[in-house]
Design a protein around this motif. Structure first.
Motif, PDB file in Angstrom:
ATOM      1  N   ILE A 873      19.133  36.149   4.122  1.00 58.79           N
ATOM      2  CA  ILE A 873      19.778  36.712   2.933  1.00 58.79           C
ATOM      3  C   ILE A 873      18.716  37.471   2.134  1.00 58.79           C
ATOM      4  O   ILE A 873      17.659  36.931   1.805  1.00 58.79           O
ATOM      5  N   ASP A 874      18.974  38.699   1.829  1.00 55.74           N
ATOM      6  CA  ASP A 874      18.007  39.538   1.121  1.00 55.74           C
ATOM      7  C   ASP A 874      18.238  39.396  -0.377  1.00 55.74           C
ATOM      8  O   ASP A 874      18.863  40.244  -1.019  1.00 55.74           O
ATOM      9  N   TYR A 875      17.713  38.320  -0.942  1.00 53.01           N
ATOM     10  CA  TYR A 875      17.892  38.114  -2.368  1.00 53.01           C
ATOM     11  C   TYR A 875      17.233  39.226  -3.179  1.00 53.01           C
ATOM     12  O   TYR A 875      17.680  39.558  -4.285  1.00 53.01           O
ATOM     13  N   GLY A 876      16.169  39.810  -2.634  1.00 49.51           N
ATOM     14  CA  GLY A 876      15.496  40.884  -3.352  1.00 49.51           C
ATOM     15  C   GLY A 876      16.378  42.096  -3.574  1.00 49.51           C
ATOM     16  O   GLY A 876      16.129  42.887  -4.489  1.00 49.51           O
ATOM     17  N   ALA A 877      17.413  42.240  -2.751  1.00 48.00           N
ATOM     18  CA  ALA A 877      18.322  43.378  -2.896  1.00 48.00           C
ATOM     19  C   ALA A 877      19.454  43.101  -3.873  1.00 48.00           C
ATOM     20  O   ALA A 877      20.248  43.997  -4.165  1.00 48.00           O
ATOM     21  N   TYR A 878      19.544  41.872  -4.354  1.00 48.23           N
ATOM     22  CA  TYR A 878      20.604  41.562  -5.318  1.00 48.23           C
ATOM     23  C   TYR A 878      20.408  42.406  -6.576  1.00 48.23           C
ATOM     24  O   TYR A 878      19.293  42.603  -7.059  1.00 48.23           O
ATOM     25  N   LYS A 879      21.492  42.869  -7.143  1.00 49.68           N
ATOM     26  CA  LYS A 879      21.454  43.603  -8.392  1.00 49.68           C
ATOM     27  C   LYS A 879      21.641  42.645  -9.565  1.00 49.68           C
ATOM     28  O   LYS A 879      21.997  41.486  -9.389  1.00 49.68           O
ATOM     29  N   LEU A 880      21.438  43.182 -10.748  1.00 52.84           N
ATOM     30  CA  LEU A 880      21.747  42.386 -11.932  1.00 52.84           C
ATOM     31  C   LEU A 880      23.243  42.087 -11.958  1.00 52.84           C
ATOM     32  O   LEU A 880      23.658  40.949 -12.196  1.00 52.84           O
ATOM     33  N   PHE A 881      24.050  43.118 -11.712  1.00 49.14           N
ATOM     34  CA  PHE A 881      25.492  42.961 -11.537  1.00 49.14           C
ATOM     35  C   PHE A 881      25.906  43.728 -10.284  1.00 49.14           C
ATOM     36  O   PHE A 881      25.594  44.922 -10.159  1.00 49.14           O
ATOM     37  N   ASP A 882      26.613  43.068  -9.414  1.00 49.52           N
ATOM     38  CA  ASP A 882      27.153  43.721  -8.228  1.00 49.52           C
ATOM     39  C   ASP A 882      28.512  43.095  -7.942  1.00 49.52           C
ATOM     40  O   ASP A 882      28.647  42.186  -7.131  1.00 49.52           O
ATOM     41  N   THR A 883      29.513  43.575  -8.684  1.00 48.48           N
ATOM     42  CA  THR A 883      30.862  43.034  -8.584  1.00 48.48           C
ATOM     43  C   THR A 883      31.823  44.217  -8.447  1.00 48.48           C
ATOM     44  O   THR A 883      31.418  45.368  -8.611  1.00 48.48           O
ATOM     45  N   PRO A 884      33.090  43.977  -8.161  1.00 52.76           N
ATOM     46  CA  PRO A 884      34.014  45.111  -8.052  1.00 52.76           C
ATOM     47  C   PRO A 884      34.108  45.951  -9.314  1.00 52.76           C
ATOM     48  O   PRO A 884      34.525  47.114  -9.248  1.00 52.76           O
ATOM     49  N   TRP A 885      33.744  45.413 -10.464  1.00 60.29           N
ATOM     50  CA  TRP A 885      33.903  46.129 -11.726  1.00 60.29           C
ATOM     51  C   TRP A 885      32.581  46.428 -12.429  1.00 60.29           C
ATOM     52  O   TRP A 885      32.532  47.329 -13.258  1.00 60.29           O
ATOM     53  N   LEU A 886      31.531  45.684 -12.136  1.00 61.80           N
ATOM     54  CA  LEU A 886      30.275  45.792 -12.880  1.00 61.80           C
ATOM     55  C   LEU A 886      29.127  46.127 -11.938  1.00 61.80           C
ATOM     56  O   LEU A 886      28.971  45.493 -10.881  1.00 61.80           O
ATOM     57  N   GLN A 887      28.299  47.092 -12.330  1.00 59.64           N
ATOM     58  CA  GLN A 887      27.148  47.497 -11.533  1.00 59.64           C
ATOM     59  C   GLN A 887      25.951  47.730 -12.446  1.00 59.64           C
ATOM     60  O   GLN A 887      26.053  48.419 -13.467  1.00 59.64           O
ATOM     61  N   GLN A 888      24.820  47.130 -12.064  1.00 58.27           N
ATOM     62  CA  GLN A 888      23.558  47.385 -12.762  1.00 58.27           C
ATOM     63  C   GLN A 888      22.424  46.890 -11.887  1.00 58.27           C
ATOM     64  O   GLN A 888      22.478  45.785 -11.335  1.00 58.27           O
ATOM     65  N   ASP A 889      21.383  47.699 -11.758  1.00 56.89           N
ATOM     66  CA  ASP A 889      20.206  47.275 -11.014  1.00 56.89           C
ATOM     67  C   ASP A 889      19.402  46.281 -11.836  1.00 56.89           C
ATOM     68  O   ASP A 889      19.489  46.242 -13.069  1.00 56.89           O
ATOM     69  N   LYS A 890      18.588  45.482 -11.148  1.00 54.43           N
ATOM     70  CA  LYS A 890      17.678  44.584 -11.857  1.00 54.43           C
ATOM     71  C   LYS A 890      16.733  45.417 -12.726  1.00 54.43           C
ATOM     72  O   LYS A 890      16.158  46.408 -12.263  1.00 54.43           O
ATOM     73  N   LEU A 891      16.611  45.026 -13.979  1.00 55.48           N
ATOM     74  CA  LEU A 891      15.804  45.723 -14.981  1.00 55.48           C
ATOM     75  C   LEU A 891      16.280  47.151 -15.193  1.00 55.48           C
ATOM     76  O   LEU A 891      15.560  47.974 -15.770  1.00 55.48           O
ATOM     77  N   GLY A 892      17.514  47.436 -14.749  1.00 56.09           N
ATOM     78  CA  GLY A 892      18.037  48.784 -14.854  1.00 56.09           C
ATOM     79  C   GLY A 892      18.378  49.173 -16.279  1.00 56.09           C
ATOM     80  O   GLY A 892      18.736  48.334 -17.109  1.00 56.09           O
ATOM     81  N   SER A 893      18.318  50.456 -16.558  1.00 54.88           N
ATOM     82  CA  SER A 893      18.593  50.946 -17.906  1.00 54.88           C
ATOM     83  C   SER A 893      20.041  51.361 -18.077  1.00 54.88           C
ATOM     84  O   SER A 893      20.443  51.725 -19.183  1.00 54.88           O
ATOM     85  N   THR A 894      20.842  51.339 -16.985  1.00 55.35           N
ATOM     86  CA  THR A 894      22.254  51.691 -17.119  1.00 55.35           C
ATOM     87  C   THR A 894      23.126  50.581 -16.553  1.00 55.35           C
ATOM     88  O   THR A 894      22.835  49.999 -15.506  1.00 55.35           O
ATOM     89  N   PHE A 895      24.180  50.322 -17.277  1.00 61.22           N
ATOM     90  CA  PHE A 895      25.196  49.346 -16.878  1.00 61.22           C
ATOM     91  C   PHE A 895      26.515  50.092 -16.805  1.00 61.22           C
ATOM     92  O   PHE A 895      26.888  50.807 -17.747  1.00 61.22           O
ATOM     93  N   THR A 896      27.250  49.930 -15.683  1.00 66.57           N
ATOM     94  CA  THR A 896      28.509  50.638 -15.496  1.00 66.57           C
ATOM     95  C   THR A 896      29.636  49.641 -15.279  1.00 66.57           C
ATOM     96  O   THR A 896      29.529  48.747 -14.416  1.00 66.57           O
ATOM     97  N   ALA A 897      30.680  49.796 -16.053  1.00 71.45           N
ATOM     98  CA  ALA A 897      31.891  48.997 -15.878  1.00 71.45           C
ATOM     99  C   ALA A 897      33.011  49.941 -15.491  1.00 71.45           C
ATOM    100  O   ALA A 897      33.207  50.978 -16.136  1.00 71.45           O
ATOM    101  N   SER A 898      33.731  49.580 -14.427  1.00 69.12           N
ATOM    102  CA  SER A 898      34.802  50.440 -13.914  1.00 69.12           C
ATOM    103  C   SER A 898      36.079  49.640 -13.741  1.00 69.12           C
ATOM    104  O   SER A 898      36.048  48.491 -13.272  1.00 69.12           O
ATOM    105  N   VAL A 899      37.192  50.276 -14.104  1.00 66.79           N
ATOM    106  CA  VAL A 899      38.483  49.629 -13.921  1.00 66.79           C
ATOM    107  C   VAL A 899      39.546  50.715 -13.825  1.00 66.79           C
ATOM    108  O   VAL A 899      39.569  51.663 -14.617  1.00 66.79           O
ATOM    109  N   ASP A 900      40.377  50.596 -12.817  1.00 65.85           N
ATOM    110  CA  ASP A 900      41.510  51.491 -12.636  1.00 65.85           C
ATOM    111  C   ASP A 900      41.102  52.963 -12.657  1.00 65.85           C
ATOM    112  O   ASP A 900      41.716  53.804 -13.313  1.00 65.85           O
ATOM    113  N   GLY A 901      40.036  53.254 -11.934  1.00 69.93           N
ATOM    114  CA  GLY A 901      39.631  54.644 -11.782  1.00 69.93           C
ATOM    115  C   GLY A 901      38.858  55.231 -12.929  1.00 69.93           C
ATOM    116  O   GLY A 901      38.550  56.426 -12.929  1.00 69.93           O
ATOM    117  N   GLU A 902      38.518  54.461 -13.906  1.00 67.00           N
ATOM    118  CA  GLU A 902      37.762  54.948 -15.054  1.00 67.00           C
ATOM    119  C   GLU A 902      36.537  54.066 -15.253  1.00 67.00           C
ATOM    120  O   GLU A 902      36.553  52.869 -14.939  1.00 67.00           O
TER     121      GLU A 902
END
Length: 946
Positions: A873-902
């Protein structure tokens, strides 16, 4: 009043009965009042010999006249504390103590002696809200062990059913063992093995909050030795034919009387092996209250005689209490507005069960202009008390800023003095306490600019220093994840502080950044929410009370805020300590969530988060990372969740640990249920923590692949803590449980799960009514450490061990038989390397995958020790958030939330928020500016604020 001239048949009759093997000794001397030499029993001096235990209980005492004689009136007035007024006299030497110790010093087997408490009583003020159970007299011994020497030879038995109390003549009447059988007590010689050190006589009077005064008048206090001594070695027969009637919180027992050669003097009632009640020998019933709803108990009864002989226990009677009956459940399905109003109303109706509650209730009532004078007085008292936990200073800041305009000048002076008693500086403390100190410090500088803290800083100095401290923590939280993620107690405390700054701070930059931080918190809560339940491993989940949260009952924490916006599959029945049915310590001092439901609150969560939280069809696997512990030091926590619409499994594993934080719940399985506590969890023993609480991540290593989790354990060498605990709730959320080929399998209705150990385990059962250390002997035996629900606990002790947890949607199999068959025919568990220096377990799962886990170091970086189908298991590749709706890299400066195409993008370098629609919508990305005066970033479909 001259008690030596009064003689009652109850204490003058000699015990002259004889029987084969028994000898009766008659005494010709008149009875002597053993209290007369120790205190003024008739109040001839015109002074009370009693001391009131609490000066804030509302109690008073005064000498009054009864037919020309002195008597003592004991009174309780309602002052909001809802405490009993307790009046007592304790003495270390005297005639009664000497006589009791003389009996105890006689050789074992010598005749037991009986004594009788008596006094004259009248009810002199009848409250409209008396608390019957707390109107009593009692005798207490020092140096008790409840074996050779009882703590309460005369227990606290209510006098409210005695003729003296219920009489209407207005005069004093005698109370003795005729009306209260427990007033006759037996002292059994123990050869001097244990003697008493003190004697205490006490009287309690109590009226409930809001009631009129309750008072009793007493006179002619006395303790007499009953005539004669009896040598008796024959025990009574065992009670028979136990019956029971149940409610949600009590069991009313009855039984057929025992027989004895000289007479039964009492019965002891046991619940699950613990003595919980005693009644007199003429009573064949007992009410056992304070029980948990929907919980099974075993009851037994034994009989006693005057010589201390005890019968065998009766045949056990197993009874389950009734279902939980909420006092005021929320309407269902309700709306966000109605749910928030319900939480606000709950805050205003918190119960003062053990003294003053926290500021939340008083503040909420004042905000709605209710009980103004009373609540101002209570708050004034609170502001004159120092708090050692910084989040309480923030709660008091809320109180001042919400309703401070109602404070008098004197009260404002107390507020100033309170906030001047702290140093608002950097702390080597936990996340929530640091944030509490800094946020409070900023607001002190803003609202009390001339007020110096303990370091001499004030005004602009406090604001600048604490703004920097807050923003440092905010940056760490939004880029590395909050350390106290999903903590049932502490997540809210940090949120509470951010909300205060957004509500009241005068710095636009500070307000913008704390708002964005709160938004991200809400997005995570929304992601983890499935129709009333949070699916996630948890940081700092301290105790069973903190682990539980569901629509039956949840703590006053962030999950109840989430519920107000997201809703659940059924009504929320209870929230907070006031609704908690468990007989644990009452701790409303930790409850501030209701203040965030204040109608004047400016912050509202982003509408995309609300949309995500309200989804009831979630089906996904997600990964998250947190990069700091509660001290703010670097640490990697890798979290995995497998979620289906009605259930989910969450786990975590920790690496690069530098501090020994042991308060996580590393394995959490929750499912939708109409019963309480649909929660299965695993933990390993940790110090004196309660069972199933805390964990030792350095000793237990966990990995997850979809619906399957496996773990290995390696002891540190401590033979008192090398246990793995699996807690199976027994309150109805598991419909059926079986043992099949080493597996423990369970049917919850919505899903099946199965658990298997590498080493043998032993089953135990523990309820909230049991001592906290019933199963885990090293647990601190404190009310706050007790369980909140009942569990069957599978407990395995070994220096090296392993386990497997399988879960599956109920729709996958035809039934529990089919699930069991698949387990036994498809899976395999290789434990041949569990005894290696670094234990290893290999498991072939229901999904057809091979999970291979080897024990590794929690203080090091991840290695190739957790494999799925031969691939690490490549734990080093885990993001801060990696879910169907939330994305952010570890120590990343941008957080993206997506729902229903927006989507909405949070930029933590520039502290901006941008709404983006997918290409099908043919719209360009555009910045959204939140209105700092009212909040405008509610959703993607509401347009852009300007």
């Amino acid at each position: 009043m001259n008690i030596l001239t009064r003689r009652l048949a109850a204490v003058c009759v000699a015990l002259l009965l004889t029987a084969p093997g028994n000898t009766a000794v008659a005494a010709d001397d008149p009875p002597t009042n053993l209290l007369a030499a120790d205190l003024d029993t008739g109040f001839d001096s015109g002074q009370s010999p009693l001391t009131m235990s609490s000066q804030t209980s509302g109690g008073t005492q005064q000498i009054v006249q009864d037919s020309g004689d002195n008597a003592l009136e004991l009174r309780d007035a309602s002052q909001g504390t809802n405490l009993s007024s307790y009046f007592y006299h304790r003495w270390p030497a005297g005639a009664l103590k000497d006589r009791i110790n003389a009996v105890y010093s006689e050789p074992v087997g010598s005749p037991a002696r009986q004594f009788v408490l008596q006094y004259d009583l009248a009810r002199s003020a009848a409250s409209d809200k008396p608390v019957a159970k707390d109107i009593y007299a009692q005798i207490q011994f020092g140096n008790f062990d409840n074996n050779l020497v009882p703590r309460f030879p005369v227990p606290a038995v209510s006098v409210t059913t005695t003729p003296a109390y219920t009489g209407t003549s207005g005069g004093l009447s005698r109370v003795d063992d005729t009306s209260v059988p427990q007033y006759r007590f037996t002292i059994v010689p123990n050869g001097g093995q244990r003697l008493i050190s003190t004697v205490e006589l006490g009287f309690s009077v109590r009226v409930d909050t809001g009631g009129t005064d309750e008072a009793i008048t007493v006179d002619n206090l006395g303790v007499y030795e009953a005539s004669g001594g009896i040598t008796d070695t024959e025990p009574p027969s065992a009670p028979t034919s136990l019956t029971a009637a149940v409610t949600a919180g009590s069991v009313s027992l009855g039984w057929t009387a025992s027989t004895d050669n000289l007479g039964v003097t009492g019965y002891d009632v046991f619940r699950d092996g613990y003595q919980v009640a005693s009644v007199g020998g003429t009573t064949t019933s007992a009410l056992i209250s304070g029980l948990m709803p929907a919980t099974s108990y075993d009851f037994t009864v034994r009989a006693r005689d005057a010589s201390g002989n005890i019968s065998a226990l009766s045949t056990p009677l197993k009874k389950s209490t009734g279902p939980y009956v909420p006092e005021s459940p929320a309407s269902y399905p309700g709306t966000q507005k109605s749910r928030t109003q319900w939480l606000w109303d709950k805050t205003k109706s918190m119960k003062e069960e053990s003294g003053a509650v926290n500021v939340a209730q008083y503040t909420a009532q004042l905000a709605d202009h209710e009980n103004v004078a009373t609540n101002l007085a209570k708050l004034d008292t609170q502001f004159q008390s120092y708090d050692y936990e910084q989040y309480k200073t923030m709660a008091k800041m809320y109180s001042y800023l919400m309703v401070g305009e109602q404070f008098s000048p004197a009260m404002r002076a107390h507020v100033r003095s309170y906030f001047a008693s702290y140093a608002y500086q950097k702390l080597p403390q936990t996340e929530n306490l640091r944030m509490s100190n800094y946020a409070t410090g900023y607001l002190v500088g803003q609202y009390f600019p001339d007020l110096a803290d303990l370091n001499g800083n004030s005004g602009a100095q406090l604001k600048a220093a604490n703004k920097a401290n807050v923003l440092e923590m905010v940056n760490a939280g939004v880029r590395g994840g909050w350390a106290e993620y999903q903590s049932p107690e502490y997540t809210f405390m940090t949120y509470f502080c951010l909300n205060a700054l957004y509500q009241w701070a005068d710095d636009a930059q500070l307000r913008r950044q704390v708002k964005m931080a709160m938004d991200v918190m809400w997005f995570e809560w929304a992601n983890d929410w499935i129709d009333g339940y949070m699916i996630s491993s948890e940081s700092r989940a301290k105790g069973d009370l903190s682990s539980v949260n569901d629509p039956t009952w949840r703590p006053a924490d962030h999950s109840v805020l989430a519920w107000t916006y997201f809703g659940a599959h059924r009504a929320q029945e209870g929230v907070g300590e006031s609704d908690n049915p468990a007989p644990s310590a009452y701790r409303p001092n930790l409850e501030y969530a209701g203040l965030a439901a204040w109608p004047g609150t400016k912050y509202t969560p982003p509408e995309p988060a609300v949309e995500i939280g309200r989804k009831t069809d979630k089906s996904y696997t997600a990964h998250k990372t947190n990069l700091q512990n509660s001290s703010g030091h670097a640490m990697d926590i890798y979290r995995t969740s497998y979620v289906r619409p009605a259930w989910g499994l969450g786990t975590e594993v920790q690496y690069r640990r530098v501090d020994n934080w042991v308060e996580d719940l590393p394995v959490v399985l929750r499912w939708r249920s109409d019963a309480a506590n649909p929660l299965f969890r695993l933990s390993v023993d940790q110090g004196n923590a309660s069972i199933g609480a805390y964990d030792q991540p350095a000793g237990q290593r966990v990995m997850q692949d979809g619906p399957t989790a496996v773990g290995v354990y390696k002891s540190s060498g401590d033979q008192t803590s090398n246990y793995i605990n699996a807690l199976f709730p027994t309150n109805g959320s598991i419909r059926e449980r079986r043992e099949v080929d080493g597996w423990t399998i369970a049917d919850t209705g919505s899903m099946y799960f199965a658990y298997k150990l590498a080493k043998p385990g032993t089953w135990y059962h523990q309820t909230p009514n049991d001592p906290a250390n019933k199963v885990k002997k090293t647990a601190q035996n404190h009310p706050t450490a007790g369980l909140s629900y009942s569990y069957d606990i599978l407990r395995s002790q070994a220096d090296s061990n392993g386990w497997v947890l399988e879960s599956a949607d109920a729709s996958t199999y035809a039934g529990l038989d089919a699930f069991a068959s698949a387990l036994t025919s498809t899976t395999s568990m290789d434990v041949s390397h569990v005894e290696d220096t670094n234990p290893r377990l290999v498991y072939h799962s229901l999904s057809g995958d091979d999970l291979d886990i080897t024990f590794d170091s929690a203080s090091e970086a991840p290695g190739a020790t957790h494999l799925v189908n031969g691939t690490p298991i490549d734990y080093g590749a885990y993001k801060l958030f990696d879910t169907p709706w939330l994305q952010q890299d570890k120590l990343g400066s941008t957080f993206t939330a997506s729902v229903d195409g927006e989507s909405v993008v949070y930029d933590f370098d520039h502290w901006t928020v941008t709404a983006v629609e997918d290409k099908d919508h043919d719209r360009r990305g555009r910045p959204q500016h939140d209105d700092l005066h009212g909040g405008c970033l509610h959703g993607l479909r509401q347009g852009v604020c300007s």
